[in-house]
Design an enzyme around this catalytic site. Structure first.
Site, mmCIF file in Angstrom:
data_model
loop_
_atom_site.group_PDB
_atom_site.id
_atom_site.type_symbol
_atom_site.label_atom_id
_atom_site.label_comp_id
_atom_site.label_asym_id
_atom_site.label_seq_id
_atom_site.Cartn_x
_atom_site.Cartn_y
_atom_site.Cartn_z
ATOM 1 N N THR A 72 0.828 -1.202 0.000
ATOM 2 C CA THR A 72 0.000 0.000 0.000
ATOM 3 C C THR A 72 0.863 1.254 0.000
ATOM 4 O O THR A 72 0.447 2.305 -0.486
ATOM 5 C CB THR A 72 -0.942 -0.003 1.216
ATOM 6 O OG1 THR A 72 -1.685 -1.227 1.224
ATOM 7 C CG2 THR A 72 -1.912 1.157 1.181
ATOM 8 N N VAL A 85 -3.508 -5.997 9.593
ATOM 9 C CA VAL A 85 -2.783 -4.909 8.934
ATOM 10 C C VAL A 85 -3.693 -4.470 7.797
ATOM 11 O O VAL A 85 -3.808 -5.152 6.780
ATOM 12 C CB VAL A 85 -1.413 -5.368 8.396
ATOM 13 C CG1 VAL A 85 -0.719 -4.211 7.684
ATOM 14 C CG2 VAL A 85 -0.537 -5.895 9.523
ATOM 15 N N LYS A 98 1.841 -11.675 8.480
ATOM 16 C CA LYS A 98 0.739 -10.979 7.816
ATOM 17 C C LYS A 98 0.180 -11.946 6.787
ATOM 18 O O LYS A 98 0.863 -12.339 5.839
ATOM 19 C CB LYS A 98 1.203 -9.686 7.151
ATOM 20 C CG LYS A 98 0.065 -8.930 6.470
ATOM 21 C CD LYS A 98 0.545 -7.671 5.773
ATOM 22 C CE LYS A 98 -0.622 -7.004 5.044
ATOM 23 N NZ LYS A 98 -0.177 -5.824 4.248
ATOM 24 N N TYR A 158 5.388 -11.880 5.544
ATOM 25 C CA TYR A 158 4.233 -11.476 4.743
ATOM 26 C C TYR A 158 3.984 -12.550 3.692
ATOM 27 O O TYR A 158 4.762 -12.716 2.754
ATOM 28 C CB TYR A 158 4.535 -10.126 4.109
ATOM 29 C CG TYR A 158 3.408 -9.450 3.381
ATOM 30 C CD1 TYR A 158 2.105 -9.936 3.393
ATOM 31 C CD2 TYR A 158 3.649 -8.280 2.655
ATOM 32 C CE1 TYR A 158 1.085 -9.289 2.720
ATOM 33 C CE2 TYR A 158 2.641 -7.620 1.981
ATOM 34 C CZ TYR A 158 1.366 -8.131 2.011
ATOM 35 O OH TYR A 158 0.356 -7.484 1.336
#
Length: 295
Positions: A53, A209, A169, A141
């Site tokens: 992001t 998240v 994540k 992640y």
């Protein structure tokens, strides 16, 4: 075997923060400080910088470090500041990890090496090399839809033995696999997919998240608050209120960065392009509907 909810090394409610740019395309640190302070004031326990992001593929190493320093200054020592340091290059990731530590980050977000699609043994070695490079805790992640490479549950179970690999994540869309890892390790699981924030939390996850938290931090946090209060029906109701915005923001064919920046009035960097007028109008209508529901 772990049978209780895992620890929350980075809190519960984390925002995957956008990286503000000015009209000329440069890094806007004043805007970053203001956004970071606002998100914390609105209930975010931590901020994840330089991730997907945050448009990490198109920011320089110097910009990444400057952003960490600016946000750290803006939010103070309390909220957790995590820095994305994942690249396809292990040595580059090590450099970014050390840079993030020096800049004041509290933890690292480390995605699986992408494009080259290394086998699991190489993925594991990559993570261990970066985790050994600093004293910071690491959130792995797992997002195979972007990287092309899954962090397999058995790999995560082995990596959990490392003292600084403390969290995941989770964007693998594999609840069975996630549940298996949570049951066999103390890894803290954070949802990286808005629609799974509540389901993952309900089976022992530590939080999320969130990209949508850039514009609706209180609404996203309220879902977890309801669940923690023991009112699962209220948590489900609040989750349903966010669904229209989540669908448009995250599942409309546009990257979450683009949709969030459309609502925040911020430019994106190429190759990303701004949302068109119809998309912006739809996002604003869904956002206003959510805001009204909380009044």
């Amino acid at each position: 075997m772990s049978t209780e909810r895992t620890a929350r090394p980075f809190g519960r409610a984390l925002c995957a923060m956008v990286t503000p740019f000015d009209a000329a395309g440069g890094l806007d640190l004043d805007a970053a400080r203001k956004l970071a302070a606002h998100l914390v004031a609105e209930g975010c326990d931590g901020l994840v910088l330089n991730g997907t992001t945050g448009e990490s593929p198109t920011t320089t190493d110097a910009e990444k470090a400057a952003l960490i320093r600016a946000v750290r200054e803006a939010v103070g020592p309390g909220p957790k500041v995590l820095a994305g340091v994942g690249t396809p290059d292990t040595l580059h990731s090590v450099e970014l990890a050390r840079q993030a530590e020096e800049a004041g980050a509290d933890g690292l977000l480390l995605v699986a090496p992408y494009y080259s699609r290394p086998p699991q043994a190489a993925v594991e070695a990559h993570f261990l090399r970066v985790a050994d490079a600093t004293g910071l805790p690491v959130m792995l992640y797992d997002i195979p839809g972007r990287t092309g490479t899954r962090i397999e549950p058995e790999t995560l179970i082995r990596l959990a033995a490392h003292p600084r690999i403390v969290a995941v994540k989770d964007c693998a869309y594999d609840m069975l696999g996630s549940t298996k890892v949570m049951a066999r390790t103390s890894l803290a699981y954070y949802s990286g997919c808005e629609e799974l924030n509540l389901p993952l939390y309900a089976v022992g996850g530590s939080g999320y998240v969130s990209t949508v938290a850039n514009v609706a931090p209180r609404a996203m946090r309220a879902i977890l608050d309801g669940f923690d209060a023991g009112d699962t029906a209220e948590a489900a109701r609040l989750n349903a209120l966010t669904a229209p915005l989540v669908e448009l923001a995250m599942a409309s064919g546009l990257p979450g960065t683009v949709t969030m920046k459309a609502l925040l009035g911020l430019p994106v960097r190429e190759p990303l392009q701004p949302a068109d007028r119809d998309a912006v109008d739809g996002l604003r209508a869904a956002y206003e509907e959510l805001v009204q529901a909380y009044r």
